[in-house]
Motif scaffolding. Structure first.
Motif, PDB file in Angstrom:
ATOM      1  N   UNK A 184     -32.880 -10.991  32.456  1.00 47.27           N
ATOM      2  CA  UNK A 184     -33.837  -9.931  32.795  1.00 47.27           C
ATOM      3  C   UNK A 184     -34.332 -10.089  34.232  1.00 47.27           C
ATOM      4  N   UNK A 185     -34.600 -11.331  34.628  1.00 48.28           N
ATOM      5  CA  UNK A 185     -35.102 -11.596  35.978  1.00 48.28           C
ATOM      6  C   UNK A 185     -34.062 -11.251  37.035  1.00 48.28           C
ATOM      7  N   UNK A 186     -32.803 -11.614  36.782  1.00 49.33           N
ATOM      8  CA  UNK A 186     -31.758 -11.324  37.752  1.00 49.33           C
ATOM      9  C   UNK A 186     -31.551  -9.818  37.914  1.00 49.33           C
ATOM     10  N   UNK A 187     -31.630  -9.074  36.823  1.00 47.08           N
ATOM     11  CA  UNK A 187     -31.499  -7.621  36.926  1.00 47.08           C
ATOM     12  C   UNK A 187     -32.677  -7.027  37.685  1.00 47.08           C
ATOM     13  N   UNK A 188     -33.844  -7.648  37.556  1.00 47.82           N
ATOM     14  CA  UNK A 188     -35.000  -7.192  38.341  1.00 47.82           C
ATOM     15  C   UNK A 188     -34.758  -7.438  39.824  1.00 47.82           C
ATOM     16  N   UNK A 189     -34.146  -8.571  40.155  1.00 43.47           N
ATOM     17  CA  UNK A 189     -33.817  -8.851  41.554  1.00 43.47           C
ATOM     18  C   UNK A 189     -32.835  -7.798  42.080  1.00 43.47           C
ATOM     19  N   UNK A 190     -31.861  -7.441  41.241  1.00 44.10           N
ATOM     20  CA  UNK A 190     -30.905  -6.404  41.642  1.00 44.10           C
ATOM     21  C   UNK A 190     -31.643  -5.112  41.970  1.00 44.10           C
ATOM     22  N   UNK A 191     -32.585  -4.718  41.119  1.00 47.33           N
ATOM     23  CA  UNK A 191     -33.334  -3.483  41.349  1.00 47.33           C
ATOM     24  C   UNK A 191     -34.120  -3.553  42.658  1.00 47.33           C
ATOM     25  N   UNK A 192     -34.683  -4.717  42.954  1.00 45.37           N
ATOM     26  CA  UNK A 192     -35.442  -4.886  44.207  1.00 45.37           C
ATOM     27  C   UNK A 192     -34.513  -4.722  45.412  1.00 45.37           C
ATOM     28  N   UNK A 193     -33.349  -5.384  45.354  1.00 44.60           N
ATOM     29  CA  UNK A 193     -32.395  -5.290  46.454  1.00 44.60           C
ATOM     30  C   UNK A 193     -31.888  -3.857  46.617  1.00 44.60           C
ATOM     31  N   UNK A 194     -31.745  -3.144  45.485  1.00 47.60           N
ATOM     32  CA  UNK A 194     -31.225  -1.777  45.531  1.00 47.60           C
ATOM     33  C   UNK A 194     -32.164  -0.819  46.263  1.00 47.60           C
ATOM     34  N   UNK A 195     -33.420  -1.206  46.432  1.00 49.44           N
ATOM     35  CA  UNK A 195     -34.322  -0.369  47.232  1.00 49.44           C
ATOM     36  C   UNK A 195     -33.835  -0.279  48.687  1.00 49.44           C
ATOM     37  N   UNK A 196     -33.140  -1.327  49.118  1.00 53.10           N
ATOM     38  CA  UNK A 196     -32.624  -1.360  50.490  1.00 53.10           C
ATOM     39  C   UNK A 196     -31.228  -0.747  50.573  1.00 53.10           C
ATOM     40  N   UNK A 197     -30.615  -0.442  49.412  1.00 53.28           N
ATOM     41  CA  UNK A 197     -29.240   0.060  49.388  1.00 53.28           C
ATOM     42  C   UNK A 197     -29.028   1.313  50.236  1.00 53.28           C
ATOM     43  N   UNK A 198     -29.917   2.321  50.195  1.00 50.50           N
ATOM     44  CA  UNK A 198     -29.674   3.524  51.020  1.00 50.50           C
ATOM     45  C   UNK A 198     -29.547   3.208  52.506  1.00 50.50           C
TER      46      UNK A 198
END
Length: 418
Positions: A184-198
């Motif tokens: 769950x924590x790692x997927x949360x990290x993915x979501x945080x990083x995805x904010x920078x994806x655009x």
């Protein structure tokens, strides 16, 4: 309309940034390379979390399946159905891309610089076939598992580790909960990083288009058209066949009668996870027992994604075609199918899938990190139809599992209880 825009907001923003980056790259040409560091920042962040993410997600899925009702029968049937349908999806996708090559019409000379980079990352040492199998699934030292170059080996270890935790019973429950928390924590990290994806993908795409030219856009058009054709055939054709196998004509009727809401939800949210509640309700209306539904739908959402398997096949063959490599040999076809199955298993059940599958493809095939944005764009443009196939694939899989667990008269017995 507002709800639709809200659900698609992240995809719309990402796509707009990518398009804007492509326009900037076309205008600036080679000078657009100044944006490359901003793109590399995003890519490095994604590679940085790949190893722990794969370990926690795979090990957690294996470790937390104990204690379920009729576990042995249901899980055995579930594994058979999920592997079988995923394998069919991989084969269908591979056949389609071999017939309709998505890189047709693209001048491959543009990619010579990237080709050289890819060649430089590969070892020239020749290894026998049997030793290659050993090297594919194992490493000689535990610390080698911490390298993204050994992702298949890490998956094997994670499966064995998770199953061992599950078989250890109550004494290993704290460890199982720790793995789940880690996932769950790692997927949360993915979501945080995805904010920078655009920003990251927009900048990198500007650099790529500026250096390689705009012809690559033709490849994306080919991919989108091919993916839509595959999706329509698989959605209406193969899902009907699966339903018929599960319970005959009546099962086909009851499937299509109740699948509309999950389908619309998948297209509206681009998230398989968001479809879990409506999928659970739909399969129970179809006659799937509660315990089977509550195992197949949540677990299938995380490890069974036919749409992502199709995407994996297309991404792999797209890169193979761009780099001028052979994709028609038996070993190449086998590799495409095997890696696409892994891509379907590791992709996150969130919009754009967390782009973990792309990292896996690059790691397994040894492609340079610079090509990450090229296949990341494929995920964005195919996100909606891929989610549709992912979500509804789990719906029809629950019917197949019910057929194996309850017997051929399961639908008749269900109607008697109404």
């Amino acid at each position: 309309m507002k709800k639709l825009i809200k659900n698609y907001k992240s995809t719309i923003i990402l796509l707009c940034c990518v398009i804007f980056g492509g326009i900037v790259g076309s205008i600036m040409g080679p000078r657009s390379s100044i944006f490359e560091p901003f793109g590399k920042l995003f890519i490095n962040l994604m590679f940085m979390i790949l190893v722990p993410l794969v370990f926690f997600s795979v090990a957690s899925a294996m470790a937390n399946i104990s204690g379920l009702k009729r576990l042995r029968t249901i899980m055995g049937s579930l594994i058979l159905v999920l592997l079988g349908t995923s394998l069919i999806a991989a084969i269908v996708g591979t056949v389609c891309v071999l017939i309709f090559n998505p890189t047709s019409g693209i001048h491959l000379d543009m990619f010579k610089s990237l080709m050289k980079s890819a060649v430089d990352t590969q070892s020239s040492e020749k290894v026998s076939f049997l030793n290659q199998i050993v090297n594919t699934f194992t490493v000689s030292d535990f610390v080698d598992l911490f390298s993204r170059k050994n992702m298949l080996q890490l998956v094997v270890f994670s499966i064995i580790f998770g199953v061992s935790v599950s078989l250890s019973g109550e004494k290993a429950k704290p460890l199982a909960r720790l793995l789940e928390a880690g996932s769950v924590t790692m997927m949360r990290i993915v979501k945080i990083i995805m904010y920078y994806a655009p920003v990251g993908l927009g900048c990198y795409f500007a650099s790529i288009v500026g250096q390689l030219g705009s012809q690559i856009l033709n490849g994306y058009l080919n991919i989108f058209v091919l993916y839509i054709i595959i999706s329509v055939i698989y959605y209406f054709g193969f899902f009907s066949i699966y339903s018929f196998i599960a319970g005959g004509k009546n099962a086909v009727k009851i499937f299509w009668k109740n699948v509309t809401i999950p389908s619309v939800t998948a297209l509206a949210t681009c998230s398989s996870a968001a479809c879990i509640p409506v999928n659970l309700e739909a399969v129970k209306k179809m006659g799937v027992p509660t315990d089977i539904a509550e195992i197949v739908i949540p677990l299938g959402t995380n490890v069974h994604k036919d749409g992502s398997v199709f995407g994996g096949v297309i991404k792999i063959t797209f890169l193979i075609g761009l780099f001028g490599k052979d994709m028609t040999s038996i070993s190449s076809i086998f590799g495409i199918i095997a890696v696409s199955l892994l891509v379907g298993a590791v992709m996150g059940a969130i919009p754009s899938g967390g782009m973990i599958g792309e990292l896996l493809i690059l790691s397994v095939y040894g492609f340079p990190p610079e090509v990450f944005p090229i296949i990341a764009i494929v995920t964005v443009i195919c996100d909606a139809p891929a989610t549709l196939l992912n979500a509804i694939g789990n719906t029809v899989s629950s019917l197949l599992v019910t057929r194996l667990v309850e017997g051929k008269n399961w639908l008749i017995n269900y109607k008697k209880t109404l």
